[in-house]
Design a protein around this motif. Sequence first.
Motif, PDB file in Angstrom:
ATOM      1  N   ASP A 179      -5.994  51.113   6.280  1.00  0.00           N
ATOM      2  CA  ASP A 179      -5.463  49.950   7.426  1.00  0.00           C
ATOM      3  C   ASP A 179      -5.976  48.935   7.536  1.00  0.00           C
ATOM      4  O   ASP A 179      -5.175  47.875   8.097  1.00  0.00           O
ATOM      5  CB  ASP A 179      -6.378  50.800   8.651  1.00  0.00           C
ATOM      6  CG  ASP A 179      -5.612  52.074   8.809  1.00  0.00           C
ATOM      7  OD1 ASP A 179      -4.396  52.540   8.753  1.00  0.00           O
ATOM      8  OD2 ASP A 179      -6.786  53.348   9.258  1.00  0.00           O
ATOM      9  N   ASP A 180      -6.993  48.292   6.786  1.00  0.00           N
ATOM     10  CA  ASP A 180      -7.518  46.990   6.903  1.00  0.00           C
ATOM     11  C   ASP A 180      -7.322  46.143   5.564  1.00  0.00           C
ATOM     12  O   ASP A 180      -7.674  46.754   4.515  1.00  0.00           O
ATOM     13  CB  ASP A 180      -8.867  47.195   7.395  1.00  0.00           C
ATOM     14  CG  ASP A 180      -9.293  47.743   8.565  1.00  0.00           C
ATOM     15  OD1 ASP A 180      -8.255  47.684   9.554  1.00  0.00           O
ATOM     16  OD2 ASP A 180     -10.084  48.713   8.724  1.00  0.00           O
ATOM     17  N   CYS A 181      -7.240  44.980   5.908  1.00  0.00           N
ATOM     18  CA  CYS A 181      -7.312  43.847   4.725  1.00  0.00           C
ATOM     19  C   CYS A 181      -8.189  42.784   5.045  1.00  0.00           C
ATOM     20  O   CYS A 181      -8.487  42.596   6.171  1.00  0.00           O
ATOM     21  CB  CYS A 181      -5.903  43.113   4.559  1.00  0.00           C
ATOM     22  SG  CYS A 181      -4.589  44.397   4.150  1.00  0.00           S
ATOM     23  N   LEU A 182      -8.853  42.222   3.871  1.00  0.00           N
ATOM     24  CA  LEU A 182      -9.847  41.105   4.109  1.00  0.00           C
ATOM     25  C   LEU A 182      -9.134  39.925   3.459  1.00  0.00           C
ATOM     26  O   LEU A 182      -8.343  39.930   2.291  1.00  0.00           O
ATOM     27  CB  LEU A 182     -11.102  41.407   3.249  1.00  0.00           C
ATOM     28  CG  LEU A 182     -11.827  40.224   2.899  1.00  0.00           C
ATOM     29  CD1 LEU A 182     -12.557  39.797   4.271  1.00  0.00           C
ATOM     30  CD2 LEU A 182     -12.853  40.902   1.966  1.00  0.00           C
ATOM     31  N   GLU A 183      -8.879  38.815   4.042  1.00  0.00           N
ATOM     32  CA  GLU A 183      -8.640  37.687   3.452  1.00  0.00           C
ATOM     33  C   GLU A 183      -9.588  36.546   3.433  1.00  0.00           C
ATOM     34  O   GLU A 183     -10.318  36.439   4.530  1.00  0.00           O
ATOM     35  CB  GLU A 183      -7.389  36.995   4.174  1.00  0.00           C
ATOM     36  CG  GLU A 183      -6.103  38.002   3.700  1.00  0.00           C
ATOM     37  CD  GLU A 183      -4.676  37.180   4.115  1.00  0.00           C
ATOM     38  OE1 GLU A 183      -3.694  37.752   3.696  1.00  0.00           O
ATOM     39  OE2 GLU A 183      -4.731  36.228   4.920  1.00  0.00           O
ATOM     40  N   ILE A 184      -9.635  35.684   2.383  1.00  0.00           N
ATOM     41  CA  ILE A 184     -10.661  34.629   2.283  1.00  0.00           C
ATOM     42  C   ILE A 184      -9.666  33.558   2.011  1.00  0.00           C
ATOM     43  O   ILE A 184      -9.050  33.582   1.123  1.00  0.00           O
ATOM     44  CB  ILE A 184     -11.583  35.091   1.256  1.00  0.00           C
ATOM     45  CG1 ILE A 184     -12.402  36.124   1.683  1.00  0.00           C
ATOM     46  CG2 ILE A 184     -12.490  33.876   0.863  1.00  0.00           C
ATOM     47  CD1 ILE A 184     -13.284  36.714   0.451  1.00  0.00           C
ATOM     48  N   ALA A 185      -9.907  32.497   2.900  1.00  0.00           N
ATOM     49  CA  ALA A 185      -8.967  31.454   2.602  1.00  0.00           C
ATOM     50  C   ALA A 185     -10.013  30.035   2.582  1.00  0.00           C
ATOM     51  O   ALA A 185     -11.053  29.891   3.127  1.00  0.00           O
ATOM     52  CB  ALA A 185      -8.350  30.896   4.108  1.00  0.00           C
ATOM     53  N   VAL A 186      -9.676  29.230   1.215  1.00  0.00           N
ATOM     54  CA  VAL A 186     -10.636  28.138   1.285  1.00  0.00           C
ATOM     55  C   VAL A 186      -9.630  26.812   1.557  1.00  0.00           C
ATOM     56  O   VAL A 186      -8.488  26.861   1.300  1.00  0.00           O
ATOM     57  CB  VAL A 186     -10.790  27.782  -0.387  1.00  0.00           C
ATOM     58  CG1 VAL A 186     -11.762  26.518  -0.743  1.00  0.00           C
ATOM     59  CG2 VAL A 186     -11.609  28.890  -0.865  1.00  0.00           C
ATOM     60  N   LEU A 187     -10.360  25.939   2.720  1.00  0.00           N
ATOM     61  CA  LEU A 187      -9.749  25.036   3.044  1.00  0.00           C
ATOM     62  C   LEU A 187     -10.470  23.681   2.974  1.00  0.00           C
ATOM     63  O   LEU A 187     -11.303  23.518   2.518  1.00  0.00           O
ATOM     64  CB  LEU A 187      -9.704  25.386   4.812  1.00  0.00           C
ATOM     65  CG  LEU A 187      -9.231  26.728   5.203  1.00  0.00           C
ATOM     66  CD1 LEU A 187      -9.688  27.123   6.472  1.00  0.00           C
ATOM     67  CD2 LEU A 187      -7.898  26.915   4.869  1.00  0.00           C
ATOM     68  N   LYS A 188      -9.525  22.616   2.978  1.00  0.00           N
ATOM     69  CA  LYS A 188      -9.959  21.378   2.651  1.00  0.00           C
ATOM     70  C   LYS A 188      -9.148  20.377   3.848  1.00  0.00           C
ATOM     71  O   LYS A 188      -8.158  20.395   3.948  1.00  0.00           O
ATOM     72  CB  LYS A 188      -9.444  20.842   1.305  1.00  0.00           C
ATOM     73  CG  LYS A 188     -10.085  19.447   1.029  1.00  0.00           C
ATOM     74  CD  LYS A 188      -9.919  19.093  -0.499  1.00  0.00           C
ATOM     75  CE  LYS A 188      -8.304  18.973  -0.788  1.00  0.00           C
ATOM     76  NZ  LYS A 188      -8.165  18.531  -2.114  1.00  0.00           N
ATOM     77  N   GLY A 189      -9.957  19.379   4.491  1.00  0.00           N
ATOM     78  CA  GLY A 189      -9.520  18.490   5.414  1.00  0.00           C
ATOM     79  C   GLY A 189     -10.482  18.385   6.468  1.00  0.00           C
ATOM     80  O   GLY A 189     -11.627  18.251   6.361  1.00  0.00           O
ATOM     81  N   GLN A 190      -9.890  17.702   7.696  1.00  0.00           N
ATOM     82  CA  GLN A 190     -10.542  17.309   8.879  1.00  0.00           C
ATOM     83  C   GLN A 190     -11.156  18.573   9.486  1.00  0.00           C
ATOM     84  O   GLN A 190     -10.397  19.571   9.692  1.00  0.00           O
ATOM     85  CB  GLN A 190      -9.715  16.476   9.693  1.00  0.00           C
ATOM     86  CG  GLN A 190      -9.484  15.041   9.253  1.00  0.00           C
ATOM     87  CD  GLN A 190      -9.002  14.161  10.285  1.00  0.00           C
ATOM     88  OE1 GLN A 190      -8.119  14.744  11.171  1.00  0.00           O
ATOM     89  NE2 GLN A 190      -8.690  12.855  10.166  1.00  0.00           N
ATOM     90  N   MET A 191     -12.237  18.458   9.975  1.00  0.00           N
ATOM     91  CA  MET A 191     -13.201  19.629  10.400  1.00  0.00           C
ATOM     92  C   MET A 191     -12.329  20.083  11.791  1.00  0.00           C
ATOM     93  O   MET A 191     -12.357  21.367  12.036  1.00  0.00           O
ATOM     94  CB  MET A 191     -14.523  19.474  10.831  1.00  0.00           C
ATOM     95  CG  MET A 191     -15.253  19.202   9.906  1.00  0.00           C
ATOM     96  SD  MET A 191     -15.694  20.785   8.824  1.00  0.00           S
ATOM     97  CE  MET A 191     -14.835  20.431   7.165  1.00  0.00           C
ATOM     98  N   GLY A 192     -11.764  19.240  12.513  1.00  0.00           N
ATOM     99  CA  GLY A 192     -11.124  19.675  13.759  1.00  0.00           C
ATOM    100  C   GLY A 192      -9.798  20.497  13.202  1.00  0.00           C
ATOM    101  O   GLY A 192      -9.543  21.392  13.993  1.00  0.00           O
TER     102      GLY A 192
END
Length: 147
Positions: free
Chosen positions: A93-106
């Motif tokens: 039933d469940d998935c885990l996603e991990i996203a690495v992000l880059k940019g402005q904190m807002g």
Amino acid sequence: MQRITITMDDDLVETLDQLSARRGYHNRSEALRDIVRTALAQEATGDNQQQGFAVLSYVYEHEKRDLASRIVSAQHHHHDLSVATLHVHINHDDCLEIAVLKGQMGEIQHFADDVTSQRGVRHGHLQCLPIDEHTELHHPHHGEHSH
């Protein structure tokens, strides 16, 4: 490096010592430095213009009505923030996603809120790493580099 002296209540010192033992710090100074760095990073994430990196992790029910497509839509809408995404099937039933992000904190916070507020998303967590104003963000294809 400077040496400072601080005064703390006994119960707070005991808690600091327990934290130090759990995390494997060799002394109180290492623990306190890490705590201060964490507090400064957290404070810097309040500046919407601050540049940095972040890791967004969340668990979601992949069978929830149109949830997977809504998450993909949010990712495409904020494609300029995305560095990488890891998708893990936890169970049926469940998935885990991990996203690495880059940019402005807002913008990163807006994206994280957009994803984690979806019905069927659980356990959302955003960990921000603001970079100081003197550090230049790497932009692909703008010169050679080595890591």
